[in-house]
Motif scaffolding. Structure first.
Motif, PDB file in Angstrom:
ATOM      1  N   UNK A  71      25.889 -34.237  95.511  1.00  0.00           N
ATOM      2  CA  UNK A  71      26.130 -32.804  95.339  1.00  0.00           C
ATOM      3  C   UNK A  71      24.829 -32.066  95.022  1.00  0.00           C
ATOM      4  N   UNK A  72      24.021 -32.653  94.161  1.00  0.00           N
ATOM      5  CA  UNK A  72      22.741 -32.023  93.822  1.00  0.00           C
ATOM      6  C   UNK A  72      21.855 -31.926  95.061  1.00  0.00           C
ATOM      7  N   UNK A  73      21.844 -33.004  95.847  1.00  0.00           N
ATOM      8  CA  UNK A  73      21.038 -32.979  97.068  1.00  0.00           C
ATOM      9  C   UNK A  73      21.546 -31.906  98.032  1.00  0.00           C
ATOM     10  N   UNK A  74      22.854 -31.800  98.146  1.00  0.00           N
ATOM     11  CA  UNK A  74      23.438 -30.756  99.001  1.00  0.00           C
ATOM     12  C   UNK A  74      23.046 -29.373  98.503  1.00  0.00           C
ATOM     13  N   UNK A 118      26.123 -23.782  89.153  1.00  0.00           N
ATOM     14  CA  UNK A 118      27.060 -24.498  88.289  1.00  0.00           C
ATOM     15  C   UNK A 118      27.263 -25.919  88.793  1.00  0.00           C
ATOM     16  N   UNK A 119      27.408 -26.074  90.100  1.00  0.00           N
ATOM     17  CA  UNK A 119      27.581 -27.404  90.687  1.00  0.00           C
ATOM     18  C   UNK A 119      26.385 -28.291  90.347  1.00  0.00           C
ATOM     19  N   UNK A 158      26.786 -31.472  87.771  1.00  0.00           N
ATOM     20  CA  UNK A 158      26.477 -32.765  88.377  1.00  0.00           C
ATOM     21  C   UNK A 158      25.406 -33.507  87.585  1.00  0.00           C
ATOM     22  N   UNK A 159      24.401 -32.782  87.117  1.00  0.00           N
ATOM     23  CA  UNK A 159      23.333 -33.405  86.331  1.00  0.00           C
ATOM     24  C   UNK A 159      23.876 -34.006  85.035  1.00  0.00           C
ATOM     25  N   UNK A 160      24.790 -33.298  84.390  1.00  0.00           N
ATOM     26  CA  UNK A 160      25.407 -33.816  83.167  1.00  0.00           C
ATOM     27  C   UNK A 160      26.216 -35.074  83.469  1.00  0.00           C
ATOM     28  N   UNK A 161      26.971 -35.059  84.548  1.00  0.00           N
ATOM     29  CA  UNK A 161      27.809 -36.201  84.891  1.00  0.00           C
ATOM     30  C   UNK A 161      26.973 -37.431  85.246  1.00  0.00           C
ATOM     31  N   UNK A 162      25.841 -37.222  85.863  1.00  0.00           N
ATOM     32  CA  UNK A 162      24.935 -38.339  86.172  1.00  0.00           C
ATOM     33  C   UNK A 162      24.301 -38.881  84.894  1.00  0.00           C
ATOM     34  N   UNK A 163      23.904 -37.994  84.028  1.00  0.00           N
ATOM     35  CA  UNK A 163      23.172 -38.332  82.806  1.00  0.00           C
ATOM     36  C   UNK A 163      23.895 -39.346  81.929  1.00  0.00           C
ATOM     37  N   UNK A 164      25.210 -39.225  81.827  1.00  0.00           N
ATOM     38  CA  UNK A 164      25.948 -40.044  80.871  1.00  0.00           C
ATOM     39  C   UNK A 164      26.732 -41.189  81.507  1.00  0.00           C
TER      40      UNK A 164
END
Length: 280
Positions: free
Chosen positions: A86-89, A105-106, A110-116
Motif C-alpha cells: 500500500x505504501x508503495x502504491x 492516511x493510507x 500502513x506504516x504503523x501496521x508494519x512497525x508493530x
C-alpha cells in the motif's frame, strides 16, 4: 459432511489486535492488556480514523474498511507485505481512484501496521494462538454432532457459493463488531462465548452465507435497507434446525412472521423475503 472450517490465523488476529489496542471499534480487557506496548501517537492515529476503519453489520461500512482491514485480514499475503505494498502504491501514485483522497492516511496507517507486526508475531501470537486452538474442538464437535451444515443446505434448498465456510477466530473483538464477512467464504468471530452459544451464533452466520445464494436475485445484500428482514430469515431457519434461537432478539418479529407465512405451504427463502418486504 461439516462445511465449516475453524482456523487461527496470525495475520487476521494481528489486524484486529491493533484495532483493539487502539480502541478502534473495540474497547475490552484484551486491548487493556496489550495497550501499554504501543506509542500513544500510533494508537491515536488509528483511533482518529475509527469511522473509516470500522464496520457495523447492517449500519455502517467505513470507507477504508475493505481496503485496509478486510482485505489484509483475509491473509492471502502476510499483513506486513500487504501494508508495504500500500505504501508503495501511495508513493507511486497507484492508489485506486476511490481512495485517492485518503492517500496520506493510507500511508501513515500502513506504516504503523508494519512497525508493530514482527513483535506481535514473535511475542504475542503464540499465546493467543494457543487460546484459539483450545477453543475450537468443543465448538467443532457440536457442528459435527448436529450435522448442522447439511441440514441447513437441505432446508434452504441451496449450497454454499464456496466449498467451505471459514470461521476465522480472533481473541480481540469482545464488545465490538464480529461475525464480519471479510470475503465470500470467510467470517471473523471472537472466542468469548461458551461453545453452545458459539454454535448458535456461528450457525446463524453460516445460514447468512447460504442466503447469499438463495437471495442472489434479491436486494438483500446490496444495501442495508432490509437487513433486519434478512437476519430474521436466517434466525427463522436456525430455529427450524435447532428448535430455538439465542441471539438477534430484534429480529424475532420476523421469525414469527415467516413462521406464519409458511404454516400451510412450503415457500422458498426468496418468497419469504419478498413477503416480508411487502408487509413493511
Amino acid at each position: 459432511m461439516n462445511k465449516i472450517k475453524f482456523i487461527a490465523n496470525q495475520d487476521t488476529n494481528y489486524i484486529f489486535h491493533m484495532l483493539s489496542v487502539a480502541k478502534c471499534g473495540y474497547d475490552n480487557t484484551y486491548g487493556n492488556t496489550y495497550r501499554y506496548l504501543y506509542p500513544e501517537s500510533d494508537l491515536a492515529l488509528l483511533k482518529e480514523n475509527e469511522t473509516l476503519l470500522t464496520v457495523c453489520g447492517g449500519e455502517h461500512l467505513g470507507e477504508l474498511y475493505n481496503f485496509m482491514v478486510s482485505c489484509p485480514a483475509c491473509a492471502k499475503t502476510p499483513a506486513k507485505d500487504y501494508y508495504a505494498d500500500l505504501i508503495q502504491m501511495a508513493d507511486n501514485g497507484n492508489i485506486p481512484e476511490s481512495y485517492e483522497k485518503y492517500v496520506d492516511i493510507v500511508r501513515k496507517i500502513s506504516a504503523v501496521m508494519i512497525k508493530h507486526y514482527d513483535h506481535y508475531i514473535a511475542e504475542i501470537w503464540p499465546v493467543e494462538k494457543e487460546k484459539i486452538e483450545s477453543y475450537i474442538p468443543a465448538v467443532l464437535c457440536l457442528f459435527n454432532q448436529a450435522d448442522f451444515t447439511g441440514k441447513a443446505e437441505e432446508l434452504i434448498g441451496c449450497r454454499l457459493l464456496s466449498e467451505y465456510f471459514i470461521a476465522t477466530l480472533v481473541t480481540s473483538v469482545e464488545n465490538g463488531a464480529e461475525a464480519i464477512d471479510i470475503d465470500r467464504e470467510q467470517d471473523v468471530f471472537g472466542i468469548v462465548r461458551d461453545p453452545v452459544d458459539a454454535f448458535y451464533f456461528i450457525g446463524h452466520e453460516f445460514i447468512i452465507y447460504l442466503l447469499f445464494n438463495a437471495l442472489k436475485d434479491e436486494d438483500a445484500f446490496h444495501n442495508y435497507d432490509h437487513w433486519l428482514a434478512t437476519e430474521g430469515l436466517a434466525e427463522y431457519y436456525l430455529k427450524k434446525i435447532n428448535g430455538d434461537t439465542r441471539f438477534f432478539n430484534a429480529q424475532q418479529k420476523y421469525v414469527e412472521f415467516y413462521e406464519k407465512c409458511a404454516e400451510d405451504k412450503k415457500l422458498s427463502a426468496a418468497e419469504l423475503y419478498r413477503m416480508a418486504l411487502q408487509a413493511e
